[in-house]
Design a protein around this motif. Structure first.
Motif, PDB file in Angstrom:
ATOM      1  N   THR A 211     -24.750 -40.117   2.737  1.00 45.97           N
ATOM      2  CA  THR A 211     -23.815 -39.629   1.732  1.00 45.97           C
ATOM      3  C   THR A 211     -24.557 -39.437   0.413  1.00 45.97           C
ATOM      4  O   THR A 211     -25.641 -39.986   0.193  1.00 45.97           O
ATOM      5  CB  THR A 211     -22.658 -40.616   1.515  1.00 45.97           C
ATOM      6  OG1 THR A 211     -23.185 -41.829   0.962  1.00 45.97           O
ATOM      7  CG2 THR A 211     -21.926 -40.906   2.817  1.00 45.97           C
ATOM      8  N   LEU A 212     -23.947 -38.662  -0.459  1.00 48.23           N
ATOM      9  CA  LEU A 212     -24.536 -38.481  -1.786  1.00 48.23           C
ATOM     10  C   LEU A 212     -24.616 -39.823  -2.509  1.00 48.23           C
ATOM     11  O   LEU A 212     -25.573 -40.080  -3.261  1.00 48.23           O
ATOM     12  CB  LEU A 212     -23.697 -37.486  -2.591  1.00 48.23           C
ATOM     13  CG  LEU A 212     -24.149 -37.199  -4.027  1.00 48.23           C
ATOM     14  CD1 LEU A 212     -25.586 -36.690  -4.063  1.00 48.23           C
ATOM     15  CD2 LEU A 212     -23.197 -36.193  -4.690  1.00 48.23           C
ATOM     16  N   ALA A 213     -23.642 -40.707  -2.284  1.00 51.10           N
ATOM     17  CA  ALA A 213     -23.685 -42.039  -2.903  1.00 51.10           C
ATOM     18  C   ALA A 213     -24.938 -42.794  -2.483  1.00 51.10           C
ATOM     19  O   ALA A 213     -25.606 -43.422  -3.317  1.00 51.10           O
ATOM     20  CB  ALA A 213     -22.435 -42.835  -2.514  1.00 51.10           C
ATOM     21  N   VAL A 214     -25.286 -42.739  -1.201  1.00 54.36           N
ATOM     22  CA  VAL A 214     -26.485 -43.409  -0.711  1.00 54.36           C
ATOM     23  C   VAL A 214     -27.738 -42.758  -1.289  1.00 54.36           C
ATOM     24  O   VAL A 214     -28.671 -43.439  -1.724  1.00 54.36           O
ATOM     25  CB  VAL A 214     -26.524 -43.375   0.835  1.00 54.36           C
ATOM     26  CG1 VAL A 214     -27.909 -43.750   1.366  1.00 54.36           C
ATOM     27  CG2 VAL A 214     -25.473 -44.319   1.407  1.00 54.36           C
ATOM     28  N   GLU A 215     -27.767 -41.431  -1.323  1.00 55.02           N
ATOM     29  CA  GLU A 215     -28.932 -40.725  -1.862  1.00 55.02           C
ATOM     30  C   GLU A 215     -29.157 -41.089  -3.328  1.00 55.02           C
ATOM     31  O   GLU A 215     -30.291 -41.325  -3.761  1.00 55.02           O
ATOM     32  CB  GLU A 215     -28.749 -39.220  -1.707  1.00 55.02           C
ATOM     33  CG  GLU A 215     -29.964 -38.391  -2.082  1.00 55.02           C
ATOM     34  CD  GLU A 215     -31.068 -38.432  -1.044  1.00 55.02           C
ATOM     35  OE1 GLU A 215     -32.183 -37.966  -1.353  1.00 55.02           O
ATOM     36  OE2 GLU A 215     -30.823 -38.940   0.073  1.00 55.02           O
ATOM     37  N   LEU A 216     -28.087 -41.135  -4.108  1.00 57.06           N
ATOM     38  CA  LEU A 216     -28.209 -41.502  -5.514  1.00 57.06           C
ATOM     39  C   LEU A 216     -28.711 -42.925  -5.670  1.00 57.06           C
ATOM     40  O   LEU A 216     -29.561 -43.219  -6.521  1.00 57.06           O
ATOM     41  CB  LEU A 216     -26.862 -41.342  -6.214  1.00 57.06           C
ATOM     42  CG  LEU A 216     -26.321 -39.904  -6.339  1.00 57.06           C
ATOM     43  CD1 LEU A 216     -24.921 -39.920  -6.931  1.00 57.06           C
ATOM     44  CD2 LEU A 216     -27.247 -39.037  -7.166  1.00 57.06           C
ATOM     45  N   ALA A 217     -28.194 -43.836  -4.834  1.00 58.04           N
ATOM     46  CA  ALA A 217     -28.629 -45.227  -4.906  1.00 58.04           C
ATOM     47  C   ALA A 217     -30.109 -45.353  -4.558  1.00 58.04           C
ATOM     48  O   ALA A 217     -30.866 -46.051  -5.233  1.00 58.04           O
ATOM     49  CB  ALA A 217     -27.791 -46.096  -3.972  1.00 58.04           C
TER      50      ALA A 217
ATOM     51  N   ARG B 142     -25.416 -50.321  -0.642  1.00 52.65           N
ATOM     52  CA  ARG B 142     -25.274 -49.081  -1.403  1.00 52.65           C
ATOM     53  C   ARG B 142     -26.309 -48.048  -0.974  1.00 52.65           C
ATOM     54  O   ARG B 142     -26.039 -46.845  -0.989  1.00 52.65           O
ATOM     55  CB  ARG B 142     -25.436 -49.368  -2.906  1.00 52.65           C
ATOM     56  CG  ARG B 142     -24.304 -50.140  -3.541  1.00 52.65           C
ATOM     57  CD  ARG B 142     -23.036 -49.317  -3.660  1.00 52.65           C
ATOM     58  NE  ARG B 142     -23.225 -48.112  -4.445  1.00 52.65           N
ATOM     59  CZ  ARG B 142     -23.078 -48.059  -5.765  1.00 52.65           C
ATOM     60  NH1 ARG B 142     -22.752 -49.146  -6.439  1.00 52.65           N
ATOM     61  NH2 ARG B 142     -23.247 -46.919  -6.407  1.00 52.65           N
ATOM     62  N   ALA B 143     -27.505 -48.502  -0.615  1.00 48.71           N
ATOM     63  CA  ALA B 143     -28.601 -47.588  -0.277  1.00 48.71           C
ATOM     64  C   ALA B 143     -28.691 -47.304   1.215  1.00 48.71           C
ATOM     65  O   ALA B 143     -29.614 -46.627   1.655  1.00 48.71           O
ATOM     66  CB  ALA B 143     -29.927 -48.160  -0.770  1.00 48.71           C
ATOM     67  N   GLY B 144     -27.749 -47.816   2.008  1.00 47.41           N
ATOM     68  CA  GLY B 144     -27.782 -47.575   3.441  1.00 47.41           C
ATOM     69  C   GLY B 144     -28.832 -48.379   4.173  1.00 47.41           C
ATOM     70  O   GLY B 144     -29.237 -48.016   5.283  1.00 47.41           O
ATOM     71  N   TRP B 145     -29.266 -49.472   3.594  1.00 50.31           N
ATOM     72  CA  TRP B 145     -30.317 -50.306   4.189  1.00 50.31           C
ATOM     73  C   TRP B 145     -29.790 -51.659   4.649  1.00 50.31           C
ATOM     74  O   TRP B 145     -30.571 -52.595   4.871  1.00 50.31           O
ATOM     75  CB  TRP B 145     -31.449 -50.536   3.185  1.00 50.31           C
ATOM     76  CG  TRP B 145     -32.235 -49.310   2.853  1.00 50.31           C
ATOM     77  CD1 TRP B 145     -32.523 -48.265   3.682  1.00 50.31           C
ATOM     78  CD2 TRP B 145     -32.835 -49.001   1.588  1.00 50.31           C
ATOM     79  NE1 TRP B 145     -33.277 -47.339   3.014  1.00 50.31           N
ATOM     80  CE2 TRP B 145     -33.482 -47.746   1.739  1.00 50.31           C
ATOM     81  CE3 TRP B 145     -32.901 -49.653   0.359  1.00 50.31           C
ATOM     82  CZ2 TRP B 145     -34.189 -47.137   0.689  1.00 50.31           C
ATOM     83  CZ3 TRP B 145     -33.594 -49.052  -0.678  1.00 50.31           C
ATOM     84  CH2 TRP B 145     -34.226 -47.813  -0.519  1.00 50.31           C
ATOM     85  N   LEU B 146     -28.479 -51.800   4.795  1.00 45.19           N
ATOM     86  CA  LEU B 146     -27.902 -53.094   5.151  1.00 45.19           C
ATOM     87  C   LEU B 146     -28.457 -53.609   6.473  1.00 45.19           C
ATOM     88  O   LEU B 146     -28.829 -54.782   6.583  1.00 45.19           O
ATOM     89  CB  LEU B 146     -26.376 -52.984   5.239  1.00 45.19           C
ATOM     90  CG  LEU B 146     -25.641 -54.242   5.723  1.00 45.19           C
ATOM     91  CD1 LEU B 146     -25.851 -55.391   4.750  1.00 45.19           C
ATOM     92  CD2 LEU B 146     -24.148 -53.951   5.896  1.00 45.19           C
ATOM     93  N   ARG B 147     -28.508 -52.751   7.481  1.00 41.02           N
ATOM     94  CA  ARG B 147     -28.955 -53.200   8.799  1.00 41.02           C
ATOM     95  C   ARG B 147     -30.384 -53.744   8.743  1.00 41.02           C
ATOM     96  O   ARG B 147     -30.679 -54.781   9.330  1.00 41.02           O
ATOM     97  CB  ARG B 147     -28.866 -52.049   9.807  1.00 41.02           C
ATOM     98  CG  ARG B 147     -29.242 -52.471  11.218  1.00 41.02           C
ATOM     99  CD  ARG B 147     -28.993 -51.380  12.232  1.00 41.02           C
ATOM    100  NE  ARG B 147     -29.801 -50.199  12.004  1.00 41.02           N
ATOM    101  CZ  ARG B 147     -29.928 -49.214  12.879  1.00 41.02           C
ATOM    102  NH1 ARG B 147     -29.270 -49.248  14.026  1.00 41.02           N
ATOM    103  NH2 ARG B 147     -30.683 -48.169  12.607  1.00 41.02           N
ATOM    104  N   ARG B 148     -31.258 -53.054   8.005  1.00 43.04           N
ATOM    105  CA  ARG B 148     -32.656 -53.491   7.930  1.00 43.04           C
ATOM    106  C   ARG B 148     -32.779 -54.821   7.190  1.00 43.04           C
ATOM    107  O   ARG B 148     -33.473 -55.729   7.633  1.00 43.04           O
ATOM    108  CB  ARG B 148     -33.495 -52.417   7.245  1.00 43.04           C
ATOM    109  CG  ARG B 148     -34.953 -52.803   7.041  1.00 43.04           C
ATOM    110  CD  ARG B 148     -35.797 -51.602   6.661  1.00 43.04           C
ATOM    111  NE  ARG B 148     -37.103 -51.956   6.179  1.00 43.04           N
ATOM    112  CZ  ARG B 148     -38.103 -52.392   6.938  1.00 43.04           C
ATOM    113  NH1 ARG B 148     -37.920 -52.525   8.237  1.00 43.04           N
ATOM    114  NH2 ARG B 148     -39.267 -52.691   6.412  1.00 43.04           N
TER     115      ARG B 148
END
Length: 359
Positions: A104-110, A168-174
């Motif tokens: 998402t744009l939210a993730v890209e911005l983060a 926020r950055a889409g890195w929760l799983r890692r």
């Protein structure tokens, strides 16, 4: 004593400067708004139904400025409704694959450090700390909860902040996987026969047999008996997808690991969740424990303890910071206690093999 724990310095896939953006959204008003801003900045615009193509022929600096403006002018909800691909490939199959996994744009911005200080995560050294869990009857240590900490520019950062930024950055799983496995690896030299409580977010486990395979290897390599592992799931996370939660808990149990519901608080929904999940351990929240002198919270806590014991489980009272709270926790039926009264979280090198009380 063990030697100093080597901090984790994970690498994160942070985006490079982009010269082209492909944006998609099903909301009618967002892409035209972005198009007007991009056009006013001199960027080349291409449109198709539900798509916006933005090109910077001057190296990408104007793309950076565009993203900065979007971070200020769009709402969080709007940025969550836009998918974005930077410098998309020209090949049709590769482009289709990229679009399927576009953030998402939210993730890209983060990730680009525009909306939050991503340096807290991308520049952090990470390590586990451990807080003792005590028997409320004998006072002996029976386990330790592993928590994540980080340091950036000499300042310590708590696990809550780290996981917030990772989500926020889409890195929760890692980050969730790194934290689980670091907790296990660093506990192995000193844990002895105590239990190890490890936090895990079900949202970070898409398919348990795949996502937890490396954690299973870490347990085996550490030489920790499976029954010593207690994986904690925060109760509020469990409510969002009950079916997925149960599949994760069932997989844990199939490996011989135990499961705990963490941060269980006031409310009859907590009783319903305990009834369905039948956890091996229920951890009463700090908020609930702090209110044990009140009749309502006391009744809920007692009911949670009775229900957990009926299923053969144990109850941990969290946030025990005084002898008075320890006495109240014992009175409502809690078996174990955790909090500053018993010890603060410490790094693994500060721990000797604990004296165990098998309560």
């Amino acid at each position: 004593m063990t030697g100093p724990a080597e901090p984790l310095r994970p690498s994160w896939e942070t985006p490079h400067r982009a010269r082209r953006l492909l944006l998609a959204s099903t909301l009618d008003h967002i892409l035209p708004s972005i198009s007007r801003v991009a056009g006013a900045m001199g960027l080349t615009i291409g449109t198709a139904p539900g798509l916006l193509d933005v090109v910077d022929h001057q190296g990408g600096r104007r793309i950076d400025r565009l993203l900065e403006r979007l971070a200020r002018e769009l709402t969080t909800a709007e940025t969550e409704c836009v998918r974005i691909t930077a410098d998309p490939p020209g090949d049709g199959v590769a482009l289709a694959t990229r679009l399927l996994t576009a953030p998402t744009l939210a993730v890209e911005l983060a990730r680009r450090g525009i909306t939050v200080e991503m340096g807290l995560l991308t520049g952090a050294e990470l390590w586990p700390v451990y807080q003792p869990i005590m028997s409320l009857q004998s006072g002996g240590i029976v386990g330790h909860e592993a928590l994540l900490r980080g340091r950036v520019d000499g300042r310590e950062v708590g696990g809550g902040d780290l996981f917030f930024l990772a989500e926020r950055a889409g890195w929760l799983r890692r980050l969730d996987r790194l934290a689980r496995e670091a907790a296990i690896r660093h506990a192995a030299p000193w844990l002895g026969g105590a239990d190890l409580y490890v936090n895990s977010d079900p949202a970070a486990v898409h398919r348990p047999s795949v996502c937890l395979a490396s954690t299973e290897r870490a347990v085996h390599e550490a030489g920790i008996a499976p029954q010593q592992l207690v994986f904690e799931v925060v109760a509020s996370h469990a409510v969002t997808d009950r079916e997925h939660l149960m599949s994760v808990l069932d997989h844990h149990r199939s490996l011989g690991w135990r499961v705990a519901l963490d941060d269980v608080g006031v409310g009859w929904s907590s009783l319903a969740l305990v009834t369905v999940a039948r956890p091996d351990v229920v951890k009463l929240s700090k908020t609930l424990v702090a209110r044990l002198e009140e009749p309502g919270p006391q009744a809920v806590a007692r009911a949670l303890c009775e229900l957990t014991h009926l299923h053969g489980g144990r109850v941990v009272a969290e946030g025990v910071e005084s002898e008075r709270l320890a006495d109240l926790a014992r009175q409502v039926g809690a078996d174990l206690g955790q909090g500053w009264l018993f010890g603060r979280p410490v790094r693994p090198e500060a721990l000797a093999e604990p004296e165990l009380v098998l309560a």
